[in-house]
Design a protein around this motif. Sequence first.
Motif, PDB file in Angstrom:
ATOM      1  N   VAL A   1       0.838  -1.204   0.000  1.00 31.26           N
ATOM      2  CA  VAL A   1       0.000   0.000   0.000  1.00 31.26           C
ATOM      3  C   VAL A   1       0.867   1.245   0.000  1.00 31.26           C
ATOM      4  CG1 VAL A   1      -1.708   1.317   1.301  1.00 31.26           C
ATOM      5  CG2 VAL A   1      -1.932  -1.166   1.114  1.00 31.26           C
ATOM      6  N   GLN A   2       1.933   1.260   0.799  1.00 28.85           N
ATOM      7  CA  GLN A   2       2.816   2.425   0.844  1.00 28.85           C
ATOM      8  C   GLN A   2       3.553   2.619  -0.475  1.00 28.85           C
ATOM      9  OE1 GLN A   2       4.906   1.119   4.434  1.00 28.85           O
ATOM     10  NE2 GLN A   2       4.195   2.984   5.486  1.00 28.85           N
TER      11      GLN A   2
ATOM     12  N   ARG B   1      -4.577   5.388  -1.230  1.00 28.28           N
ATOM     13  CA  ARG B   1      -4.190   4.781   0.059  1.00 28.28           C
ATOM     14  C   ARG B   1      -5.412   4.289   0.824  1.00 28.28           C
ATOM     15  NH1 ARG B   1      -2.729   8.071   5.539  1.00 28.28           N
ATOM     16  NH2 ARG B   1      -2.499   6.220   6.888  1.00 28.28           N
TER      17      ARG B   1
ATOM     18  N   GLU C   1      -6.151   0.405   1.628  1.00 28.66           N
ATOM     19  CA  GLU C   1      -6.216  -0.023   3.018  1.00 28.66           C
ATOM     20  C   GLU C   1      -7.585  -0.614   3.339  1.00 28.66           C
ATOM     21  OE1 GLU C   1      -5.099   3.234   5.492  1.00 28.66           O
ATOM     22  OE2 GLU C   1      -2.937   2.882   5.221  1.00 28.66           O
TER      23      GLU C   1
ATOM     24  N   ARG D   1      -7.548  -4.065   1.838  1.00 30.31           N
ATOM     25  CA  ARG D   1      -6.752  -4.984   2.655  1.00 30.31           C
ATOM     26  C   ARG D   1      -7.483  -5.346   3.938  1.00 30.31           C
ATOM     27  NH1 ARG D   1      -0.777  -3.072   4.011  1.00 30.31           N
ATOM     28  NH2 ARG D   1      -1.960  -1.391   5.018  1.00 30.31           N
ATOM     29  N   LEU D   2      -8.223  -4.383   4.489  1.00 31.02           N
ATOM     30  CA  LEU D   2      -8.962  -4.648   5.715  1.00 31.02           C
ATOM     31  C   LEU D   2     -10.121  -5.609   5.479  1.00 31.02           C
ATOM     32  CD1 LEU D   2      -9.249  -3.884   8.733  1.00 31.02           C
ATOM     33  CD2 LEU D   2     -10.775  -2.026   8.018  1.00 31.02           C
TER      34      LEU D   2
END
Length: 682
Positions: free
Chosen positions: A621-622, A671, A675, A678-679
């Motif tokens: 993600v970063q 982002r 995120e 991913r969560l």
Amino acid sequence: MVNTGRVGILLPQPLLRGRRRPRVALVGRPRTGKSSLFVAASSASPQHRLLRHGDARDECVVDIGLEQISLVDLPAVDSLHSPRSRDLPLLEYLLWGDRRPAVAAHEDDLPAESLEAPDVLIQVVDATALQRDLELSLELCLLGKPLLIALNRVDEARRKGVYVNGRALSEQLGVPVCSTVAHMGIGVTDLFVAALEAVRMPALPPVRTPGPHLAAALEPLRSLLAQPAVAQSLRVPLPFLCVQLAANNEYFLQELASHLPQLLPQVLAARAAAARRLPRPLPDELHADRHHQAAILFESVSRFGGTAAAGRWQRLLDGVFLHPRWGLLGSTLVFALVLVVVFEISGTIDAWTAAPLVEWAQQWRPTSTPAVVGRAVVDGLIGLVAIVVPYMLPLVLLLVALEEAGIMHRVAFVVDRGFHRIGLHGGVAAPFLVGLGCNVPAISMVAATSSGKERLVATLLLAFVPCSARSAIILAMGGKYLGGFGVFAIFALTFVVLTVLGSLLARRYANVAVGLIQEIPPYALPRWRPVLARTWERCSDIVTIVTPLLVLGSILLALLDHFGADEWINLALSPVTHWWLGLPVLLGVPILFGVLRKELSLLMIHQALGTMEIAPLLDEVQIATFLVFITFYIPCVSTFALMLRTIGMRQAGFSIALSVATALSIAGAVRLLLEAWRLLFG
């Protein structure tokens, strides 16, 4: 003509532009390509629709060099003789515009806005069905206005074995004739240059007299209509009026009965006498005579049969590059060639030139302030070499060669319609392709080929084109840690952002562009001297403007690092890097160095993290957030320096604000989305 004194260029005086620009009307039968010609000429120009009791016509302003015309696309018409009711508004416009004669004062459907009559008529004819169009040509010659013939679809006519001699047609009709292929933009420039000449040196087309028997029968009617009272009341050319009344045009007969009633019985009597002298009804005789003249004219200028061997390969290439559908494929092939240069040839050249210099400079570890400054100067010059040698020179050299060969003009014509949607011309296609290598020469090309708000919009958008430096970062980091799909997604996102921003900027600067005639030159083999000269011309700005700023910027940032100010910079940038983008605080300086040169951001990430393997320290993600941010972030100092020169401090500052806002908003959104993904699915 007048000599400017400074460069010795002769300019026509006065220039036909602004309030002096002439009005040019496109007329023609249905399906001759008239609207295609209007679309090819109008380009990004805002179109103004003129309405009058159900009749619609489009008008736009078109640039031809330093001069302009107001181009009007009129409804299609089959004939001006005994016109149907729906054709009357067109006939009235051609004759009078909004300045109606005295007999029209009683009409209740007069134009609500100024519609001046055209200064020049351009009849678009179909070379594959020329004889039918020539009948309308003979009618237009009677209107007493300068006339040009756009001999359209000559390519289709040649494929069918029909060859029209444009020069002979011009001599026979007594009007200029320009061969065109409207949907490909071929011949359009010559056509409108001829229209300007027709305005500057007006010459009325000769009136072709009818056959002897018909002329003798109509002579009493013609003498009757030659009275000054008729000309003063109707303001219609005598040859045209005579044919209209002879053909029993109800419109003119009604006007004659209303305002010159004493003359009407004599006109009807003369018409009846003429009819008695002819074997067929008078309207039929008029049509037969016109048809006969058109047939004789067609046969004298046309040739049939044979093969079209001459120029076959040029027509095959045009079929690839200029076809309404397949042309996009040809343009894509050119685009693919440019990508090969950017990512293959330039990479190899970079490994031979800039990479050894970088490796050599890294061995120099200065400790004193003078040594730090010296190293910064070397880094700046190495950065200059890294821009010019591997990326700029090969790309500009290739694209100049493609322009000399006539390829880039065809690519620009094909993609023109897409650029129209964001208020630009297809002529900026070449700078956008150059921008894939480096934004600096791309902005230089825009500055040389456009002006005004169009230059501004194109320059603002070029700041978002992923240059080779940004693309190298995306490929280096994204390809290694995000995979092919991640790299494709970032480039696709760039395309979407360019489209959206272009649409928004087009709205902000609405109704400012004018049409641009795109010249389609013949194919030619590039000559190395002109190619080298134009390549230097487009790359010279980086030597005179960019080099000092690149070196000064390198010195400034080196001194900040030498005196430990980088920690303060990281802390100052932490609201952006850490809080909003979710990146480590120590990446503030690498991001800042991206202003100087985008590759430095990638190099300094490794230096800041202390390792060449960043995956353990930055997650996917970063990495994706960083790549998206650096893609839309402020253009490098070289680009900004040239923007200062081409669009000024205020607009260059607006570009910076726009790029920062875009980079922050899109990177932050990416982002949050990643995120959240991913969560939920993590």
